[in-house]
Scaffold this motif. Structure first.
Motif, short mmCIF file in Angstrom:
data_model
loop_
_atom_site.label_atom_id
_atom_site.label_comp_id
_atom_site.label_asym_id
_atom_site.label_seq_id
_atom_site.Cartn_x
_atom_site.Cartn_y
_atom_site.Cartn_z
N ALA A 14 69.82 7.09 -18.96
CA ALA A 14 69.67 5.66 -18.75
C ALA A 14 70.60 5.19 -17.63
N PRO A 15 70.18 4.27 -16.79
CA PRO A 15 68.91 3.53 -16.83
C PRO A 15 67.78 4.21 -16.06
N GLY A 16 68.01 5.45 -15.58
CA GLY A 16 67.01 6.13 -14.77
C GLY A 16 65.75 6.51 -15.53
N ASN A 17 65.81 6.47 -16.86
CA ASN A 17 64.62 6.80 -17.65
C ASN A 17 63.63 5.64 -17.75
N SER A 18 63.96 4.52 -17.10
CA SER A 18 63.09 3.35 -17.15
C SER A 18 62.85 2.83 -15.74
N ASN A 19 61.59 2.47 -15.46
CA ASN A 19 61.22 1.91 -14.16
C ASN A 19 60.37 0.66 -14.42
N PRO A 20 60.84 -0.53 -14.00
CA PRO A 20 60.09 -1.76 -14.30
C PRO A 20 58.77 -1.89 -13.55
N ALA A 21 58.56 -1.05 -12.52
CA ALA A 21 57.34 -1.22 -11.73
C ALA A 21 56.82 0.12 -11.21
N GLY A 22 56.70 1.10 -12.10
CA GLY A 22 56.17 2.38 -11.64
C GLY A 22 56.51 3.52 -12.56
N PRO A 23 56.27 4.75 -12.10
CA PRO A 23 56.48 5.92 -12.95
C PRO A 23 57.93 6.35 -13.03
N VAL A 24 58.20 7.20 -14.00
CA VAL A 24 59.52 7.83 -14.16
C VAL A 24 59.35 9.32 -13.90
N SER A 25 60.16 9.85 -13.00
CA SER A 25 60.03 11.25 -12.60
C SER A 25 61.18 12.09 -13.12
N SER A 26 60.85 13.33 -13.49
CA SER A 26 61.86 14.27 -13.96
C SER A 26 61.67 15.60 -13.25
N PRO A 27 62.75 16.19 -12.73
CA PRO A 27 62.61 17.55 -12.19
C PRO A 27 62.37 18.52 -13.33
N ILE A 28 61.58 19.56 -13.06
CA ILE A 28 61.32 20.59 -14.06
C ILE A 28 61.52 21.96 -13.43
N SER A 29 61.74 22.94 -14.27
CA SER A 29 61.85 24.30 -13.77
C SER A 29 60.48 24.79 -13.33
N PRO A 30 60.42 25.67 -12.33
CA PRO A 30 59.11 26.21 -11.95
C PRO A 30 58.44 26.85 -13.17
N PRO A 31 57.25 26.43 -13.53
CA PRO A 31 56.60 27.00 -14.71
C PRO A 31 56.38 28.51 -14.55
N THR A 32 56.65 29.25 -15.60
CA THR A 32 56.38 30.69 -15.58
C THR A 32 54.98 30.93 -16.13
N TYR A 33 54.30 31.93 -15.59
CA TYR A 33 52.97 32.30 -16.04
C TYR A 33 52.91 33.80 -16.26
N SER A 34 52.48 34.21 -17.44
CA SER A 34 52.38 35.64 -17.75
C SER A 34 51.20 35.88 -18.69
N SER A 35 50.97 37.16 -19.00
CA SER A 35 49.80 37.56 -19.78
C SER A 35 48.53 37.02 -19.13
N CYS A 36 48.39 37.35 -17.83
CA CYS A 36 47.28 36.82 -17.04
C CYS A 36 46.20 37.88 -16.81
N THR A 37 44.95 37.43 -16.79
CA THR A 37 43.81 38.29 -16.52
C THR A 37 42.93 37.62 -15.46
N SER A 38 42.08 38.44 -14.83
CA SER A 38 41.18 37.93 -13.80
C SER A 38 39.73 38.12 -14.21
N SER A 39 38.86 37.23 -13.70
CA SER A 39 37.43 37.36 -13.97
C SER A 39 36.82 38.49 -13.16
N MET A 40 37.59 39.04 -12.19
CA MET A 40 37.11 40.16 -11.39
C MET A 40 37.46 41.47 -12.09
N PRO A 41 36.49 42.31 -12.39
CA PRO A 41 36.78 43.59 -13.05
C PRO A 41 37.68 44.46 -12.18
N GLY A 42 38.60 45.16 -12.84
CA GLY A 42 39.48 46.07 -12.12
C GLY A 42 40.55 45.40 -11.30
N VAL A 43 40.82 44.14 -11.57
CA VAL A 43 41.82 43.38 -10.80
C VAL A 43 42.89 42.85 -11.74
#
Length: 216
Positions: free
Chosen positions: A76-105
């Motif tokens: 506070a008070p940065g968690n409130s904006n009287p005329a717009g959005p509130v932005s928060s930095p986040i860590s780069p999302p991690t992605y794992s257990s991934c598969t492809s629609s292309m066979p053999g890829v």
């Protein structure tokens, strides 16, 4: 005054009125964004993928079942904006257990840079995730060696929706993300945008008994 002159005068007046109305309409200010408050102020949060996340570029779809990101609600008070959005930095999302629609890829997703998410109260509550330039790179190996770079030339805004709850959720439905695709045979090199779908459950890490909520 003759009928011809009267008609001409009326026509000129009408044209002037239409032109004035057009100028007035184009000069009208854009609607002002409403107030937004994200609570609890200063609390850490974690966003965990619910189900699966898909990223489709051309005819190729990559599906991941594990994704996590963390962040902190501004103090506070940065968690409130009287005329717009509130932005928060986040860590780069991690992605794992991934598969492809292309066979053999086999796909691998790496992320980096300064990511952020902003929330705007309303009906519905909207959310925007910012992907930094080159902040997500998807590479495939196997029968096709492709590289898909998200936000290749500038940061990209990915539109989503927020729903308060226990836990709250952040949803991306057919969200467009600019991409650049390079590689050889089988790679969708003509694609300039991808479609992103995912649902994240967002929980309060500082105090698990509370919920991260967005309001006016």
């Amino acid at each position: 005054m003759s009928r011809t002159r009267t008609a001409l005068a009326l026509g000129t007046a009408a044209a002037g009125a239409i032109a004035l109305a057009s100028v007035t309409a184009s000069a009208a200010p854009a609607p002002v964004a409403g107030s937004t408050t994200v609570t609890p102020a200063g609390h850490d949060f974690k966003a965990v993928l619910s189900g699966k996340a898909t990223l489709k570029a051309g005819s190729v779809t990559v599906t991941c079942t594990v994704s996590v990101s963390t962040g902190t609600v501004p103090a506070a008070p940065g968690n409130s904006n009287p005329a717009g959005p509130v932005s928060s930095p986040i860590s780069p999302p991690t992605y794992s257990s991934c598969t492809s629609s292309m066979p053999g890829v086999t796909p691998t997703v790496t992320t980096s840079g300064a990511w952020a998410v902003s929330m705007q109260d309303g009906s519905p509550i909207t959310a925007t995730m910012t992907v930094p330039t080159g902040g997500l790179v998807l590479k495939t190996t196997g029968l096709a060696s492709c590289t898909v770079t998200a936000a290749p030339t500038a940061p990209a805004s990915v539109a989503g929706a927020w729903a308060n709850g226990s836990p709250s959720s952040l949803t991306f439905t057919n969200a467009s993300v600019p991409v650049k695709v390079t590689g050889g045979f089988g790679c969708p090199t003509s694609a300039t945008a991808s479609v992103f779908n995912a649902v994240y459950k967002v929980s309060d890490v500082t105090d698990p008994a509370q919920d991260i909520t967005v309001g006016p």
